[in-house]
Design an enzyme around this catalytic site. Structure first.
Site, PDB file in Angstrom:
ATOM      1  N   HIS A 156       0.831  -1.230   0.000  1.00 30.76           N
ATOM      2  CA  HIS A 156       0.000   0.000   0.000  1.00 30.76           C
ATOM      3  C   HIS A 156       0.854   1.264   0.000  1.00 30.76           C
ATOM      4  O   HIS A 156       0.447   2.278   0.564  1.00 30.76           O
ATOM      5  CB  HIS A 156      -0.957   0.048   1.208  1.00 30.76           C
ATOM      6  CG  HIS A 156      -1.695  -1.216   1.447  1.00 30.76           C
ATOM      7  ND1 HIS A 156      -2.899  -1.511   0.869  1.00 30.76           N
ATOM      8  CD2 HIS A 156      -1.377  -2.298   2.215  1.00 30.76           C
ATOM      9  CE1 HIS A 156      -3.308  -2.703   1.271  1.00 30.76           C
ATOM     10  NE2 HIS A 156      -2.396  -3.208   2.080  1.00 30.76           N
ATOM     11  N   SER A 277      15.137  21.013 -17.105  1.00 29.52           N
ATOM     12  CA  SER A 277      13.965  21.844 -17.356  1.00 29.52           C
ATOM     13  C   SER A 277      14.405  23.125 -18.042  1.00 29.52           C
ATOM     14  O   SER A 277      15.501  23.632 -17.791  1.00 29.52           O
ATOM     15  CB  SER A 277      13.287  22.162 -16.021  1.00 29.52           C
ATOM     16  OG  SER A 277      12.537  23.356 -16.127  1.00 29.52           O
ATOM     17  N   LYS A 283      16.440  21.345 -11.852  1.00 26.81           N
ATOM     18  CA  LYS A 283      15.752  20.091 -12.164  1.00 26.81           C
ATOM     19  C   LYS A 283      16.595  19.081 -12.919  1.00 26.81           C
ATOM     20  O   LYS A 283      17.389  19.426 -13.795  1.00 26.81           O
ATOM     21  CB  LYS A 283      14.519  20.387 -13.017  1.00 26.81           C
ATOM     22  CG  LYS A 283      13.442  21.090 -12.242  1.00 26.81           C
ATOM     23  CD  LYS A 283      12.630  20.107 -11.457  1.00 26.81           C
ATOM     24  CE  LYS A 283      11.204  20.305 -11.860  1.00 26.81           C
ATOM     25  NZ  LYS A 283      10.384  19.189 -11.780  1.00 26.81           N
ATOM     26  N   GLU A 290       9.710   7.899 -17.387  1.00 24.04           N
ATOM     27  CA  GLU A 290       8.358   8.392 -17.652  1.00 24.04           C
ATOM     28  C   GLU A 290       7.904   8.045 -19.076  1.00 24.04           C
ATOM     29  O   GLU A 290       6.755   7.661 -19.304  1.00 24.04           O
ATOM     30  CB  GLU A 290       8.298   9.911 -17.439  1.00 24.04           C
ATOM     31  CG  GLU A 290       8.394  10.283 -15.971  1.00 24.04           C
ATOM     32  CD  GLU A 290       8.564  11.787 -15.743  1.00 24.04           C
ATOM     33  OE1 GLU A 290       8.400  12.566 -16.687  1.00 24.04           O
ATOM     34  OE2 GLU A 290       8.873  12.153 -14.599  1.00 24.04           O
TER      35      GLU A 290
END
Ligand code: ARG
Length: 459
Positions: A156, A277, A283, A290
């Site tokens: 979980h 970025s 970043k 992804e």
């Protein structure tokens, strides 16, 4: 517009219709398979006496030349041909004249395309397997280095029990190993040659289908000519296996993205496998993971697309089936690419062992072991569960971990606790007393690693 079938027509095909119908733009991808299939067909025609020895040799030689010329870029596959089959045959006729016109004896484009697609799929299946094997080798390397790297295991998304990085990665090893076994099963089932099925009803020529099958390294010919030209099950199975591989990669991606987040900091993806970025200078984004997660949808899409294409097609061949190619080719290329990239990302990724261990320490991952300690000292499990629950509550209030409580504090909640509890609930003990095969202890993991090594040697 070069077509093979103008005889019974009195008008030119409408240009829009021609373009809509043509498949050359994508089926040129299997020019090699088309030529390979034609060579086998011709050899067989020669063997059974339908072509003379000279004709057979001339066609075979010219097909080899066409292949060479395509590969060297001397002969371009252009859209003036309807499909790759027309391209090869038209070029053969251009070069050989009347002899070239004999190539298509006893064959239809229906069994030809069925063969080409099968050969191409089989090749792609093998290439996917090679990628998966290299990926498994990489996973195993990281596993071997991390049999003692303690980290929290989750259920979980909550810290549950301590495990090791080797143990966690071992789960992915099992998944990708099953993926390879699935590919193997599919290969066995699909490895029958449809050539000789003709348009749908076989032919009146005395073709030696066993011989053609043997030349193309199939286990034998398909046993029903209608099925031979209508079947795309093997491709659906392959797309299903590719979808499962992507599902596994996507779960792995999701974990790596989480682990790479500022909050977790379990891993650091190498600069070569991250992107920045355009606005936020700090970043470093896990774009590769992804994108792999994102591309999963498009591979599932290919599977859904073909299942839907096939569901309403009456026997035998119908042009709908031409729609199998673009989606399937895209899925095949996508999956191979994703596996290779993922392997590179894993092999260059830094695992932050201290962060992992600290996280395991701070999350009460040894609570079950504390309860088991009480059970071993005579307390019934349900009572032990309640006692440790109270201990957790106490720790949460004081913002400490169980092993940071002193013995008086522990005894105040349950007098059964003795000095040896600290040893019993240390992370090392928690992990290394889980000795059954499949569990995270170093001993159990080393046994598994040995089994996996043997598997990779043999397969
Ligand atoms: N381009 C076709 C395909 O991909 C080849 C088979 C054509 N057969 C036919 N009867 N029109 O399915």
């Amino acid at each position: 517009m070069a077509q093979l079938w103008g005889g019974r027509f009195t008008k030119e095909t409408d240009k829009l219709v021609y373009n809509f119908n043509a498949s050359i733009e994508f089926d040129k991808k299997f020019y090699r398979e088309d030529i390979m299939g034609s060579k086998a067909h011709v050899k067989m025609l020669g063997k059974v006496g339908i072509l003379t020895q000279d004709e057979t040799e001339a066609i075979e030689k010219e097909l080899d030349k066409i292949l060479k010329d395509v590969e060297s870029g001397q002969l371009l596959i252009t859209d003036e041909y309807e499909d790759i089959h027309s391209f090869v045959e038209a070029n053969l006729i251009d070069r050989l004249g009347d002899v070239g016109k004999k190539l298509h004896t006893g064959r239809s484009r229906n069994d030809q395309v069925a063969l080409d697609m099968r050969l191409y799929t089989r090749e792609q299946l093998d290439e996917t397997d090679v990628e998966l094997k290299k990926f498994l080798q990489e996973i195993l390397t990281v596993m071997k280095e991390n049999t003692q790297t303690v980290m929290p295991g989750f259920t979980h998304m909550q810290k549950a029990q301590p495990i090791t990085l080797a143990h966690h990665l071992g789960a992915y090893f099992e998944m990708f190993k099953r993926d390879r076994q699935r590919l193997f099963d599919i290969r066995e089932r699909m490895n029958y040659c449809p050539l000789g099925s003709g348009a749908l009803a076989g032919t009146t020529y005395p073709l030696d289908r066993e011989y053609t099958a043997e030349l193309l390294e199939f286990n034998g010919p398909t046993l029903n000519s209608i099925d031979g030209v209508s079947d795309r099950d093997y491709l659906i199975e392959f797309l299903s296996a590719l979808s499962t591989i992507m599902m596994h990669l996507s779960r792995f991606s999701e974990e790596i993205i989480t682990w790479n987040s500022n909050e977790y900091g379990f891993v650091e993806i190498d600069d070569a496998y991250s992107t920045g970025s355009s606005i936020m200078p700090q970043k470093k984004n896990p774009d590769i993971a992804e994108l792999v997660r994102g591309k999963t949808g498009r591979v599932y899409g290919a599977l859904m697309s073909l299942l839907t294409t096939m569901k309403g097609i009456p026997l035998a061949y119908n042009k709908d089936m031409q729609e199998d190619k673009e989606v399937a080719f895209d899925a095949m290329d996508t999956v191979k690419g994703c596996i290779a990239l993922f392997r590179g990302m894993i092999s260059t990724m830094k695992f932050n062992k201290e962060r992992m261990e600290k996280s395991a320490k701070n999350g009460f991952t040894n609570a079950t072991d504390a309860a088991d300690y009480l059970v071993k000292n005579g307390v019934p499990f349900r009572d032990a569960h309640g006692i440790v629950g109270k201990i957790v509550l106490y720790c949460l209030e004081k913002n400490i971990s169980i092993d940071e409580m002193n013995l008086e504090e522990l005894k105040a909640i349950c007098p059964v606790f003795k000095e040896d509890v600290y040893e019993a609930i240390s992370l090392e003990t928690c992990v290394n007393t889980r000795l059954t095969i499949g569990a995270p202890s170093k001993d159990a993991m080393e046994k598994v690693i040995k089994i996996e090594e043997e598997y990779l040697e043999k397969n």
